[in-house]
Design a protein around this motif. Structure first.
Motif, PDB file in Angstrom:
ATOM      1  N   ALA A  37     102.783  51.755 -39.932  1.00  0.00           N
ATOM      2  CA  ALA A  37     103.759  50.732 -40.823  1.00  0.00           C
ATOM      3  C   ALA A  37     105.113  50.673 -39.770  1.00  0.00           C
ATOM      4  O   ALA A  37     105.406  51.398 -39.416  1.00  0.00           O
ATOM      5  CB  ALA A  37     105.164  51.828 -42.101  1.00  0.00           C
ATOM      6  N   LEU A  38     105.442  49.570 -39.699  1.00  0.00           N
ATOM      7  CA  LEU A  38     107.072  48.663 -38.948  1.00  0.00           C
ATOM      8  C   LEU A  38     108.166  48.678 -39.064  1.00  0.00           C
ATOM      9  O   LEU A  38     108.399  49.166 -40.502  1.00  0.00           O
ATOM     10  CB  LEU A  38     106.337  47.576 -38.025  1.00  0.00           C
ATOM     11  CG  LEU A  38     105.051  47.404 -37.808  1.00  0.00           C
ATOM     12  CD1 LEU A  38     104.934  46.210 -37.129  1.00  0.00           C
ATOM     13  CD2 LEU A  38     104.607  48.515 -36.842  1.00  0.00           C
ATOM     14  N   PRO A  39     109.235  50.301 -39.063  1.00  0.00           N
ATOM     15  CA  PRO A  39     110.796  50.063 -39.343  1.00  0.00           C
ATOM     16  C   PRO A  39     111.485  48.682 -39.554  1.00  0.00           C
ATOM     17  O   PRO A  39     112.263  48.216 -40.178  1.00  0.00           O
ATOM     18  CB  PRO A  39     111.088  51.166 -38.093  1.00  0.00           C
ATOM     19  CG  PRO A  39     109.925  51.249 -36.962  1.00  0.00           C
ATOM     20  CD  PRO A  39     108.884  50.300 -37.787  1.00  0.00           C
ATOM     21  N   ASP A  40     110.639  48.031 -38.596  1.00  0.00           N
ATOM     22  CA  ASP A  40     111.415  46.478 -38.424  1.00  0.00           C
ATOM     23  C   ASP A  40     111.003  45.128 -39.004  1.00  0.00           C
ATOM     24  O   ASP A  40     110.708  43.832 -38.547  1.00  0.00           O
ATOM     25  CB  ASP A  40     112.021  46.289 -37.346  1.00  0.00           C
ATOM     26  CG  ASP A  40     112.857  47.428 -36.971  1.00  0.00           C
ATOM     27  OD1 ASP A  40     113.897  47.844 -37.280  1.00  0.00           O
ATOM     28  OD2 ASP A  40     112.799  47.401 -35.304  1.00  0.00           O
ATOM     29  N   LEU A  41     109.788  45.584 -39.771  1.00  0.00           N
ATOM     30  CA  LEU A  41     108.733  44.331 -40.248  1.00  0.00           C
ATOM     31  C   LEU A  41     109.444  43.484 -41.749  1.00  0.00           C
ATOM     32  O   LEU A  41     109.153  42.355 -40.998  1.00  0.00           O
ATOM     33  CB  LEU A  41     107.814  45.177 -41.296  1.00  0.00           C
ATOM     34  CG  LEU A  41     106.199  44.746 -41.727  1.00  0.00           C
ATOM     35  CD1 LEU A  41     104.931  44.526 -41.193  1.00  0.00           C
ATOM     36  CD2 LEU A  41     106.654  44.422 -43.258  1.00  0.00           C
ATOM     37  N   PRO A  42     109.901  44.113 -42.084  1.00  0.00           N
ATOM     38  CA  PRO A  42     110.875  42.804 -43.180  1.00  0.00           C
ATOM     39  C   PRO A  42     111.091  42.076 -42.217  1.00  0.00           C
ATOM     40  O   PRO A  42     111.009  40.234 -42.870  1.00  0.00           O
ATOM     41  CB  PRO A  42     111.729  43.961 -44.207  1.00  0.00           C
ATOM     42  CG  PRO A  42     111.256  45.235 -44.237  1.00  0.00           C
ATOM     43  CD  PRO A  42     110.852  45.717 -42.476  1.00  0.00           C
ATOM     44  N   ALA A  43     112.201  41.635 -41.555  1.00  0.00           N
ATOM     45  CA  ALA A  43     113.156  41.328 -40.700  1.00  0.00           C
ATOM     46  C   ALA A  43     111.966  40.260 -40.133  1.00  0.00           C
ATOM     47  O   ALA A  43     112.228  39.208 -39.567  1.00  0.00           O
ATOM     48  CB  ALA A  43     114.393  41.295 -39.551  1.00  0.00           C
ATOM     49  N   ALA A  44     111.746  40.866 -39.469  1.00  0.00           N
ATOM     50  CA  ALA A  44     110.293  40.120 -38.473  1.00  0.00           C
ATOM     51  C   ALA A  44     109.257  39.672 -39.497  1.00  0.00           C
ATOM     52  O   ALA A  44     109.340  38.477 -39.287  1.00  0.00           O
ATOM     53  CB  ALA A  44     109.304  41.202 -37.562  1.00  0.00           C
ATOM     54  N   LEU A  45     109.203  39.500 -40.664  1.00  0.00           N
ATOM     55  CA  LEU A  45     107.902  39.060 -41.347  1.00  0.00           C
ATOM     56  C   LEU A  45     109.353  37.456 -41.690  1.00  0.00           C
ATOM     57  O   LEU A  45     108.423  36.854 -41.748  1.00  0.00           O
ATOM     58  CB  LEU A  45     107.659  39.860 -42.717  1.00  0.00           C
ATOM     59  CG  LEU A  45     106.788  39.055 -43.290  1.00  0.00           C
ATOM     60  CD1 LEU A  45     105.288  38.749 -43.121  1.00  0.00           C
ATOM     61  CD2 LEU A  45     106.309  40.231 -44.964  1.00  0.00           C
ATOM     62  N   ASP A  46     110.191  37.926 -42.435  1.00  0.00           N
ATOM     63  CA  ASP A  46     110.745  37.232 -42.794  1.00  0.00           C
ATOM     64  C   ASP A  46     111.130  35.517 -41.823  1.00  0.00           C
ATOM     65  O   ASP A  46     110.897  34.210 -42.026  1.00  0.00           O
ATOM     66  CB  ASP A  46     113.114  37.033 -43.105  1.00  0.00           C
ATOM     67  CG  ASP A  46     112.423  37.720 -44.682  1.00  0.00           C
ATOM     68  OD1 ASP A  46     111.241  37.947 -45.194  1.00  0.00           O
ATOM     69  OD2 ASP A  46     113.610  38.638 -44.868  1.00  0.00           O
TER      70      ASP A  46
END
Length: 200
Positions: A40-49
């Motif tokens: 799990a990547l800590p900065d995934l939500p922003a990158a996915l957006d």
């Protein structure tokens, strides 16, 4: 002391970031392992957006899209039959978009990615996905060997914390360093999807 230049600048081989209308979009390993698995990547939500914004813009522009899908180990990381091995619903390929399976970090290794890109007929690649220091980096480096010009979108990539020398390198530090390395000699760098789209 003079301001350092990138290897691309010093060699006279630097180039402007690609435009969506002239490029192929390469979306690397946007899979559930990076959201709900042990990676799990800590900065995934922003990158996915940002990836979703880029996908929407590419589809509107008629840009060819190639989705890279890592096939892992049955019962383990990126389990091809399990939930964690699947492409995230938000980034699912649409009809007519290419999906390419790989088993190594470099998406060119043991796949027909080069042949696929040749058929699409575009020299410029816009690259996003996971992880910055692994599949994104190795694929961009290999793309240079094949003669492609890569543009990497910083905000549409992410990585994880790494153990090193008894300490932990934070994901943001690893990501920033890898982006600096790629921008030095392997890719044109843009900070965000909006910066990319502003070029036309």
């Amino acid at each position: 002391m003079s301001q350092p230049q990138t290897m691309l600048q010093l060699s006279g081989r630097s180039y402007a970031p690609a435009k969506l209308g002239d490029a192929t979009l390469l979306v690397i390993d946007v899979q559930e392992e990076y959201r709900s698995g042990v990676l799990a990547l800590p900065d995934l939500p922003a990158a996915l957006d940002e990836i979703n914004t880029l996908l929407a813009a590419a589809r509107q522009a008629g840009t060819p899209i190639v989705h890279v899908h890592h096939l892992g180990i049955s019962g383990g990381l990126f389990d091809p039959q399990g939930f964690r091995g699947q492409i995230m619903p938000e980034a699912l390929p649409q009809l007519g978009e290419t999906v390419l399976a790989k088993r190594l970090p470099n998406a060119f290794a043991g796949t027909d990615l080069h042949d696929t890109l040749q058929r699409l007929g575009r020299l410029d690649l816009i690259v996003c996905g996971f992880m910055t220091h692994s599949s994104v980096s190795t694929t961009i480096r290999a793309a240079k060997d094949y003669g492609y010009r890569c543009t990497v979108v910083d905000s549409a990539c992410a990585t994880r914390d790494l153990p090193f020398g008894g300490a932990v390198l934070k994901a943001q530090e690893v990501h920033r360093m890898e982006m600096a390395i790629l921008a030095d000699n392997f890719a044109a760098w843009v900070p965000t999807v909006n910066h990319l789209l502003a070029q036309g």
